[in-house]
Design a protein around this motif. Structure first.
Motif, PDB file in Angstrom:
ATOM      1  N   PRO A 160       0.817  -1.216   0.000  1.00 15.06           N
ATOM      2  CA  PRO A 160       0.000   0.000   0.000  1.00 15.06           C
ATOM      3  C   PRO A 160       0.847   1.261   0.000  1.00 15.06           C
ATOM      4  CG  PRO A 160       0.142  -0.880   2.211  1.00 15.06           C
ATOM      5  CD  PRO A 160       0.940  -1.808   1.332  1.00 15.06           C
ATOM      6  N   LYS A 161       0.315   2.303  -0.619  1.00 22.61           N
ATOM      7  CA  LYS A 161       0.884   3.631  -0.445  1.00 22.61           C
ATOM      8  C   LYS A 161       0.606   4.088   0.986  1.00 22.61           C
ATOM      9  CE  LYS A 161       2.553   6.155  -2.745  1.00 22.61           C
ATOM     10  NZ  LYS A 161       4.011   6.430  -2.747  1.00 22.61           N
ATOM     11  N   SER A 162       1.207   5.238   1.375  1.00 23.74           N
ATOM     12  CA  SER A 162       0.931   5.786   2.711  1.00 23.74           C
ATOM     13  C   SER A 162      -0.569   5.978   2.853  1.00 23.74           C
ATOM     14  CB  SER A 162       1.647   7.122   2.890  1.00 23.74           C
ATOM     15  OG  SER A 162       3.046   6.946   2.858  1.00 23.74           O
ATOM     16  N   PHE A 163      -1.144   5.425   3.929  1.00 31.76           N
ATOM     17  CA  PHE A 163      -2.597   5.464   4.058  1.00 31.76           C
ATOM     18  C   PHE A 163      -3.009   6.278   5.275  1.00 31.76           C
ATOM     19  CE2 PHE A 163      -0.742   1.432   5.332  1.00 31.76           C
ATOM     20  CZ  PHE A 163      -1.174   1.245   6.637  1.00 31.76           C
ATOM     21  N   GLU A 201      -9.913   2.804   4.517  1.00 33.53           N
ATOM     22  CA  GLU A 201     -11.093   2.000   4.179  1.00 33.53           C
ATOM     23  C   GLU A 201     -10.895   1.287   2.848  1.00 33.53           C
ATOM     24  OE1 GLU A 201     -15.770   2.752   3.043  1.00 33.53           O
ATOM     25  OE2 GLU A 201     -14.908   3.967   4.649  1.00 33.53           O
ATOM     26  N   ASP A 202     -10.279   1.977   1.882  1.00 37.74           N
ATOM     27  CA  ASP A 202      -9.988   1.334   0.600  1.00 37.74           C
ATOM     28  C   ASP A 202      -8.972   0.208   0.777  1.00 37.74           C
ATOM     29  OD1 ASP A 202     -11.714   2.810  -1.057  1.00 37.74           O
ATOM     30  OD2 ASP A 202     -10.285   4.452  -1.206  1.00 37.74           O
ATOM     31  N   LEU A 203      -8.006   0.403   1.672  1.00 41.07           N
ATOM     32  CA  LEU A 203      -7.033  -0.661   1.949  1.00 41.07           C
ATOM     33  C   LEU A 203      -7.732  -1.866   2.566  1.00 41.07           C
ATOM     34  CD1 LEU A 203      -4.238  -1.865   2.098  1.00 41.07           C
ATOM     35  CD2 LEU A 203      -3.796  -0.473   4.140  1.00 41.07           C
ATOM     36  N   CYS A 204      -8.646  -1.628   3.488  1.00 36.58           N
ATOM     37  CA  CYS A 204      -9.403  -2.742   4.093  1.00 36.58           C
ATOM     38  C   CYS A 204     -10.177  -3.519   3.036  1.00 36.58           C
ATOM     39  CB  CYS A 204     -10.355  -2.210   5.168  1.00 36.58           C
ATOM     40  SG  CYS A 204      -9.546  -1.636   6.668  1.00 36.58           S
TER      41      CYS A 204
END
Length: 345
Positions: A160-163, A201-204
């Motif tokens: 992931p990018k920095s979230f 939330e998109d990462l989840c």
């Protein structure tokens, strides 16, 4: 299903646990830190323990269907802690998962594995070159994952990018503090570079896709980031505009500013470390085409929306975080001498 979330008391961990419980799944948190979220602590199993401790890992892994490995020692930890946690801890978790017959082991890596690339966007097949102990450890941890994937385990790796999002503080708390105080905010370089972020939330959602889709699809490595982002100056200006004080992003000459930050870091009076200040003025974005095509990943939030959503959470929770500092994403980092610099902006 029954999920084990390592680093469950952390920023990503708690967002994942809430996400999974809301989906109707069972969740177990394994973290060395205290799990102090009253809204959900009675709905999950909490194990306070270190991923480097084999007995704690073996206890946590029992009757688990899917492991989501988010625990890591971040860049402000010592090189020894980073190595033992991010590499040896990952190996111990993978070994225990294989022994217990865990169906899937989802490893949360980082786009820090790409170092400071010479082209964009960055693809999953691009060269890996870690910057500093953290970047190097993330690459080595991925190698451990590949070993177990080759032994027959399903081991999706997410970069992931920095979230940002609810519960995210760390270096972002510095920016939000300046915005809430009605200050202009300095930015290394012109700010015309494009720096992709990601809403938690998109990462989840991406992690959940890796947990639920066919294993032949997900047993791979995926970049995850926002779909929509502009320049760094435009994206961060959106937070200052939302704050409502009419303040602006102030560009700083890159080379003199970095030279000064190196000195301040050496003197241990600045929270900004090499990876932050040497990449902040550079383009940094990955291709998410593979995740879109294979996983059906479709991020909801742009950079601007993710930053403002995180800032709203910061405003709503200022009282509970006042006076707290540390070196994780869940607490503000000490501003050090930068708190004095705020007076001039």
């Amino acid at each position: 299903m029954r999920f084990l979330v390592t680093g469950g008391a952390g920023f990503l961990g708690i967002n994942l646990i809430r996400f999974l419980v809301n989906k109707g799944h069972e969740a177990v948190s394994l973290d060395i830190a205290e799990f102090d979220y009253p809204d959900i602590k009675d709905k999950i199993e909490i194990i306070t323990g270190d991923i480097r401790n084999e007995s704690a890992v073996e206890r946590a892994i029992r009757n688990i269907d899917v492991v989501i490995h988010t625990a890591a020692a971040l860049p402000l930890y010592t090189p020894g802690e980073i190595h033992s946690t991010d590499i040896i801890g990952t190996r111990k978790l993978l070994t225990a998962s294989q022994n217990e017959g865990v169906k899937r082991f989802i490893h949360i890596s980082s786009t820090a594995v790409y170092g400071i690339p010479d082209h964009h966007p960055i693809y999953e097949t691009d060269r890996l070159e870690g910057v500093g102990p953290y970047g190097i450890a993330k690459i080595e941890a991925e190698k451990e994952c590949i070993k177990f994937r080759e032994r027959g385990m399903c081991v999706p790796v997410i970069r992931p990018k920095s979230f940002v999002g609810p519960e995210r503080l760390g270096v972002f708390a510095l920016f939000y503090d300046w915005a809430e105080s009605g200050r202009n905010f300095p930015m290394l370089g012109s700010g015309d570079n494009r720096y992709q972020l990601l809403d938690v939330e998109d990462l989840c959602e991406a992690i959940y896709l890796c947990a639920t889709l066919d294993e032949n699809l997900v047993n791979d490595t995926f970049n995850i980031g926002a779909k929509e982002f502009t320049t760094m100056r435009e994206d961060y200006q959106s937070v200052l505009d939302y704050a409502g004080f009419g303040k602006k992003i102030i560009p700083l000459p890159e080379k003199p500013a970095i030279a000064l930050l190196k000195i301040l870091e050496f003197l241990k009076i600045s929270p900004l470390y090499k990876w932050v200040y040497e990449t902040a003025s550079k383009d940094s974005f990955v291709s998410i085409e593979k995740a879109e095509k294979i996983l059906g990943f479709s991020p909801k939030y742009s950079n601007k929306e993710a930053l403002i959503r995180n800032y709203k959470w910061y405003l709503a929770n200022r009282a509970s975080i006042a006076g707290r500092t540390g070196i994780t994403h869940r607490v503000p980092w000490k501003q050090g001498i930068l708190s004095l610099a705020k007076r001039f902006f």
